[in-house]
Design a protein around this motif. Structure first.
Motif, short mmCIF file in Angstrom:
data_model
loop_
_atom_site.label_atom_id
_atom_site.label_comp_id
_atom_site.label_asym_id
_atom_site.label_seq_id
_atom_site.Cartn_x
_atom_site.Cartn_y
_atom_site.Cartn_z
N ALA A 37 0.82 -1.20 0.00
CA ALA A 37 0.00 0.00 0.00
C ALA A 37 0.86 1.26 0.00
N VAL A 38 1.94 1.25 0.81
CA VAL A 38 2.83 2.41 0.85
C VAL A 38 3.51 2.60 -0.49
N ALA A 39 3.96 1.50 -1.11
CA ALA A 39 4.60 1.60 -2.42
C ALA A 39 3.63 2.12 -3.48
N TYR A 40 2.38 1.65 -3.41
CA TYR A 40 1.37 2.08 -4.38
C TYR A 40 1.09 3.57 -4.25
N ARG A 41 0.97 4.04 -3.01
CA ARG A 41 0.62 5.44 -2.77
C ARG A 41 1.80 6.39 -2.92
N TYR A 42 2.99 5.94 -2.45
CA TYR A 42 4.11 6.87 -2.33
C TYR A 42 5.28 6.56 -3.25
N GLY A 43 5.45 5.28 -3.68
CA GLY A 43 6.61 4.93 -4.48
C GLY A 43 7.90 5.15 -3.70
N VAL A 44 8.99 5.47 -4.41
CA VAL A 44 10.25 5.83 -3.78
C VAL A 44 10.29 7.36 -3.75
N SER A 45 9.89 7.95 -2.64
CA SER A 45 9.64 9.40 -2.59
C SER A 45 10.16 10.00 -1.29
N ASP A 46 10.03 11.32 -1.19
CA ASP A 46 10.46 12.02 0.02
C ASP A 46 9.67 11.57 1.25
N ALA A 47 8.39 11.29 1.08
CA ALA A 47 7.57 10.87 2.22
C ALA A 47 8.08 9.54 2.80
N VAL A 48 8.46 8.61 1.92
CA VAL A 48 8.98 7.32 2.39
C VAL A 48 10.37 7.51 3.00
N ASP A 49 11.18 8.40 2.41
CA ASP A 49 12.47 8.73 3.01
C ASP A 49 12.28 9.22 4.45
N ALA A 50 11.35 10.16 4.64
CA ALA A 50 11.11 10.72 5.97
C ALA A 50 10.57 9.67 6.93
N TYR A 51 9.65 8.83 6.45
CA TYR A 51 9.07 7.79 7.30
C TYR A 51 10.13 6.78 7.74
N GLN A 52 10.94 6.32 6.79
CA GLN A 52 11.97 5.33 7.10
C GLN A 52 13.00 5.91 8.08
N PHE A 53 13.43 7.14 7.83
CA PHE A 53 14.42 7.78 8.70
C PHE A 53 13.85 7.96 10.10
N THR A 54 12.64 8.48 10.21
CA THR A 54 12.04 8.76 11.52
C THR A 54 11.76 7.47 12.28
N LEU A 55 11.26 6.46 11.58
CA LEU A 55 10.99 5.17 12.22
C LEU A 55 12.25 4.58 12.82
N THR A 56 13.34 4.57 12.05
CA THR A 56 14.59 3.98 12.52
C THR A 56 15.17 4.76 13.69
N MET A 57 15.25 6.08 13.54
CA MET A 57 15.92 6.89 14.55
C MET A 57 15.09 7.02 15.83
N ALA A 58 13.77 7.09 15.72
CA ALA A 58 12.93 7.27 16.91
C ALA A 58 12.77 5.99 17.71
N THR A 59 12.93 4.85 17.07
CA THR A 59 12.71 3.58 17.79
C THR A 59 14.00 2.87 18.17
N TRP A 60 15.15 3.40 17.79
CA TRP A 60 16.36 2.62 18.06
C TRP A 60 16.67 2.52 19.55
N LEU A 61 16.40 3.59 20.34
CA LEU A 61 16.64 3.50 21.78
C LEU A 61 15.67 2.54 22.47
N PRO A 62 14.33 2.67 22.25
CA PRO A 62 13.43 1.69 22.89
C PRO A 62 13.64 0.27 22.41
N VAL A 63 13.96 0.08 21.13
CA VAL A 63 14.23 -1.27 20.64
C VAL A 63 15.47 -1.84 21.31
N THR A 64 16.49 -0.98 21.53
CA THR A 64 17.68 -1.42 22.24
C THR A 64 17.34 -1.85 23.66
N ALA A 65 16.55 -1.03 24.35
CA ALA A 65 16.16 -1.36 25.72
C ALA A 65 15.36 -2.66 25.77
#
Length: 453
Positions: free
Chosen positions: A42-70
């Motif tokens: 669904a994300v690929a259909y709506r957004y493709g390889v775009s700035d929105a997916v760049d932002a989502y991937q970056f924010t998901l990784t960086m915001a969850t790395w501390l809690p995932v580590t814990a």
């Protein structure tokens, strides 16, 4: 078929417990990963390889790395302790679980606040290679991901309580955030901005955390309120082990941010390409290995606590060798089918045939990690059940060191594929180190602890 049933019947009951648990986890993983795959489609259909997916991937990784580590640290440390706590008196169990709940709430609130306050610095340092548009979208997504940092920790503690009871339904509930994102993205009237990704993520993680807390309370009977303090006799063991494990996990937790930083500096939507390949790879990693890894730890901890230390070691080595062979087969098949799989899942709407070739190329190099990742997961559970956290931390630091050296060398030469190859080589080192550690006789402390249990 009859011969297979007879062979399974001759297995030791503990082998059957791992196999049975792995089968249940695998079923839940297939269902959960299917939901995740539909979300990615669904994300690929709506957004493709775009700035929105760049932002989502970056924010998901960086915001969850501390809690995932814990969560990674606490899960490995807590499950063997919880296995023993579950055998203790009801009052002792209730106190430890109540204090654990309070600690989880405090840490969750602290992580959420820290994520919010630190985000401008994260964008300035790690996200400096991102465009202004992507950075603006990331700041908008933070309204969801600051609470998600807290929900991730709470869900992880509840999942550890379930796994200590050999209940693996938490694996199925890992799909709840994906289902919520899928619904929001497909039902949104306008999916040009990050709003559907924001709301789907926030609601999905909130529902997952609440659902797991309810199931954990049902499983261990701890319906009481959280208790302030750390007066339970089990805390010294937990804190000592967690302190050692935290060193290694903090080192390993930087692997995700390093990949995001490297991809951000490659430009041309490298974060989005890496993200699509990584999420496809996670389907293979999850179904093939996490099922056995999650099922093995409570069983190995139980065998260890009964004093059968050497049999626990033999069991883990056999399962590890089996998983390496399975991983090698998965690489052979996956290398051939990678372009077809990417096209089948993603190539529609804004996701083009050119995007398919880019993602498939990165995915192939990432698949080289499968045999070593598969094999090392069981050995991790063995060393955790033996309380050998120091050697686990040293291996994690060595892994991070190799990854930090290889990323800046391979990424300029191979692009995003070099990031994946660096990860594969990191897991090769990890597997070799864990095999040598497992082949050594278990420490006397682990033997005496098991015999006294």
């Amino acid at each position: 078929m009859k011969a297979l049933r007879q062979r399974l019947a001759r297995l030791h009951p503990d082998h059957r417990r791992i196999a049975s648990g792995a089968f249940r986890v695998a079923i839940f993983l297939v269902l959960g990963k299917a939901a995740g795959a539909f979300k990615e489609m669904a994300v690929a259909y709506r957004y493709g390889v775009s700035d929105a997916v760049d932002a989502y991937q970056f924010t998901l990784t960086m915001a969850t790395w501390l809690p995932v580590t814990a969560v990674s640290v606490l899960s490995v440390v807590l499950i063997p302790v919880l296995v023993r706590v579950n055998r203790s008196a009801e009052a002792d169990r209730a106190r430890f679980v109540g204090e654990l709940q309070m600690l989880a709430l405090v840490l969750a609130l602290a992580l959420g606040a820290l994520t919010w306050l630190a985000w401008p610095l994260v964008l300035q340092v790690v996200g400096s290679g991102l465009s202004e548009n992507v950075q603006a979208m990331s700041r908008q997504l933070l309204w969801a991901f600051a609470p998600v940092a807290a929900f991730t920790l709470l869900a992880g503690i509840s999942a550890a309580r379930l796994r200590a009871r050999e209940r693996h339904v938490n694996t199925l509930l890992d799909s709840v955030p994906a289902v919520a994102v899928l619904a929001w993205v497909m039902l949104a009237f306008n999916a040009q901005g990050v709003g559907p990704l924001l709301w789907g993520t926030l609601v999905g993680f909130a529902v997952q955390a609440a659902w797991l807390a309810w199931l954990a309370a049902r499983a261990d009977g701890a319906w009481g309120r959280p208790l302030w303090g750390m007066r339970s006799a089990h805390w010294p063991e937990v804190m000592k082990a967690a302190g050692v494990m935290l060193i290694g996990q903090v080192a390993m937790s930087f692997v995700g941010p390093i990949d995001q930083y490297t991809a951000a500096n490659l430009g041309q939507n490298a974060n989005a390409t890496l993200g699509y390949a990584a999420r496809l790879l996670s389907l293979l990693l999850g179904i093939g290995a996490v099922s056995v890894g999650r099922a093995a730890l409570p069983v190995l901890a139980d065998v260890q606590s009964r004093g059968e230390v050497h049999r626990a070691r033999a069991m883990a080595l056999k399962w590890s060798a089996l998983m390496v062979l399975a991983g090698a087969g998965a690489v052979a098949v996956g290398w051939v089918l990678a372009p077809w799989g990417v096209a089948f899942l993603f190539e529609r709407g804004a996701f083009t045939a050119q995007d398919t070739q880019a993602v498939a190329g990165v995915l192939r190099w990432g698949m080289l990690q499968l045999p070593f990742y598969f094999g090392v997961l069981v050995l991790v559970q063995l060393l955790a059940s033996q309380n050998r956290y120091r050697i686990m931390a040293l291996i994690a630091v060595a892994n991070f060191g190799l990854k930090a050296v290889l990323n800046p060398v391979l990424a300029p030469l191979m692009g995003t594929a070099g990031i994946m190859l660096a990860t594969s080589l990191m897991y090769l080192l990890s597997y070799v180190c864990y095999v040598f550690a497992a082949l050594r006789p278990p420490p006397a402390a682990a033997v005496s602890k098991g015999e006294s249990a």
